[in-house]
Scaffold this active site. Structure first.
Site, PDB file in Angstrom:
ATOM      1  N   ARG A   1      11.296  -2.247  10.901  1.00  0.00           N
ATOM      2  CA  ARG A   1      10.251  -1.718  11.769  1.00  0.00           C
ATOM      3  C   ARG A   1      10.026  -2.683  12.928  1.00  0.00           C
ATOM      4  O   ARG A   1      10.105  -3.886  12.749  1.00  0.00           O
ATOM      5  CB  ARG A   1       8.955  -1.575  10.954  1.00  0.00           C
ATOM      6  CG  ARG A   1       8.586  -0.134  10.699  1.00  0.00           C
ATOM      7  CD  ARG A   1       7.504   0.021   9.689  1.00  0.00           C
ATOM      8  NE  ARG A   1       6.239  -0.609  10.037  1.00  0.00           N
ATOM      9  CZ  ARG A   1       5.136  -0.522   9.281  1.00  0.00           C
ATOM     10  NH1 ARG A   1       5.167   0.188   8.166  1.00  0.00           N
ATOM     11  NH2 ARG A   1       4.024  -1.107   9.634  1.00  0.00           N
TER      12      ARG A   1
ATOM     13  N   ARG B   1      11.957  -5.787   4.615  1.00  0.00           N
ATOM     14  CA  ARG B   1      11.646  -4.349   4.546  1.00  0.00           C
ATOM     15  C   ARG B   1      12.594  -3.532   5.431  1.00  0.00           C
ATOM     16  O   ARG B   1      12.915  -3.897   6.546  1.00  0.00           O
ATOM     17  CB  ARG B   1      10.206  -4.084   4.992  1.00  0.00           C
ATOM     18  CG  ARG B   1       9.931  -2.579   5.077  1.00  0.00           C
ATOM     19  CD  ARG B   1       8.494  -2.246   5.077  1.00  0.00           C
ATOM     20  NE  ARG B   1       7.776  -2.739   6.233  1.00  0.00           N
ATOM     21  CZ  ARG B   1       6.462  -2.564   6.398  1.00  0.00           C
ATOM     22  NH1 ARG B   1       5.764  -1.922   5.487  1.00  0.00           N
ATOM     23  NH2 ARG B   1       5.870  -3.034   7.464  1.00  0.00           N
TER      24      ARG B   1
ATOM     25  N   LYS C   1       0.838  -1.217   0.000  1.00  0.00           N
ATOM     26  CA  LYS C   1       0.000   0.000   0.000  1.00  0.00           C
ATOM     27  C   LYS C   1       0.865   1.256   0.000  1.00  0.00           C
ATOM     28  O   LYS C   1       0.679   2.153  -0.818  1.00  0.00           O
ATOM     29  CB  LYS C   1      -0.911   0.051   1.246  1.00  0.00           C
ATOM     30  CG  LYS C   1      -1.907  -1.068   1.339  1.00  0.00           C
ATOM     31  CD  LYS C   1      -2.795  -0.912   2.560  1.00  0.00           C
ATOM     32  CE  LYS C   1      -2.061  -1.008   3.887  1.00  0.00           C
ATOM     33  NZ  LYS C   1      -1.414  -2.302   4.154  1.00  0.00           N
TER      34      LYS C   1
END
Ligand code: AP5
Length: 210
Positions: free
Chosen positions: A156, A123, A13
């Site tokens: 993250r 990521r 997204k």
């Protein structure tokens, strides 16, 4: 264009929102980015949100709706926007439908859970500006350094495997039903996520402009 991006965590997204935002010249409103900034700034919202985010759960609807009410008042929303991460529950979707804001399209990006687990394990996010990278699919020019601002890159906190598992469970239980909700309203467009970012953008634009 007032667009909602609806997809599982890690489906892309944020990555597609960045491309669409540039193409249409409208801002992206990322609830995840708003909440992570609040955590970084140590605000009351951040202190409340941190606990839920680190457990892979959603923050309470009343709190999220208050945050979005304020965000929609910003001048930059006047010519349209891309919603990345909102709404995420039926209660949030119903509150948005009951508001004066008219949504034009809702784009669902379909990616299977196994691909998501693989993507989130690679990521990297800039600790300063929040730009997202991937060790394999979107590597930075210099390892560990943000191309845009020179900030430090890292994983993250909520991308730990056990948290990703819970985030996927939360998505399937609480957010996936919105696909049917928006299909019934005639707003839904569907794009099948591809194995590379550029290929996904192609199907995203095709779905939106069909
Ligand atoms: P949020 O930040 O919104 O997290 P999310 O929905 O879990 O989505 P992500 O940011 O993890 O993934 P993404 O889909 O943007 O994927 P990305 O583009 O980075 O929310 C975080 C938390 O905040 C929630 O868990 C919740 O607690 C809370 N929250 C937020 N909104 C809320 C709400 N409305 N109500 C209540 N609570 C809320 O891509 C992932 C990786 O894959 C990247 O490394 C990227 O480079 C790579 N990649 C992307 N596309 C491709 C591709 N096609 N091929 C290969 N690699 C790709």
């Amino acid at each position: 264009m007032r667009l909602i991006l609806l997809a599982a965590p890690g489906a892309g997204k944020g990555t597609q929102a960045e491309i669409l935002s540039e193409h249409y010249g409208i801002p992206t409103i990322s609830t995840g980015a708003i909440l992570r900034k609040a955590i970084k700034d140590g605000t009351e919202l951040g202190r409340t949100a941190e606990k839920y985010i680190n457990e892979g759960k959603l923050i309470p609807d009343d709190l999220m709706l208050k945050v979005m009410d304020e965000r929609f008042k910003n001048d930059d929303c006047k010519n349209g926007f891309i919603l990345d991460g909102f709404p995420r529950t039926l209660a949030q979707a119903e509150a948005l439908s009951a508001s004066p804001i008219e949504i034009d399209k809702v784009l669902s990006i379909e990616v299977d859970d196994q691909t998501i687990i693989e993507r989130l394990s690679g990521r990297l996010e800039c600790r300063s500006c929040g730009t997202t990278y991937h060790t394999e699919h979107r590597p930075p020019k210099t390892p560990g350094v943000c191309d845009k601002c020179g900030g430090e890159l890292g994983a993250r906190d909520d991308d730990k495997p056990e948290t990703v598992k819970q985030r996927l469970k939360t998505y399937h239980e609480q957010t996936e039903p919105l696909i049917e909700y928006y299909r019934e309203k005639g707003l839904l467009r569907v794009a099948k996520g591809q194995s590379e970012i550029e290929e996904t953008s192609k199907v995203v634009f095709e779905a939106l402009e069909a």
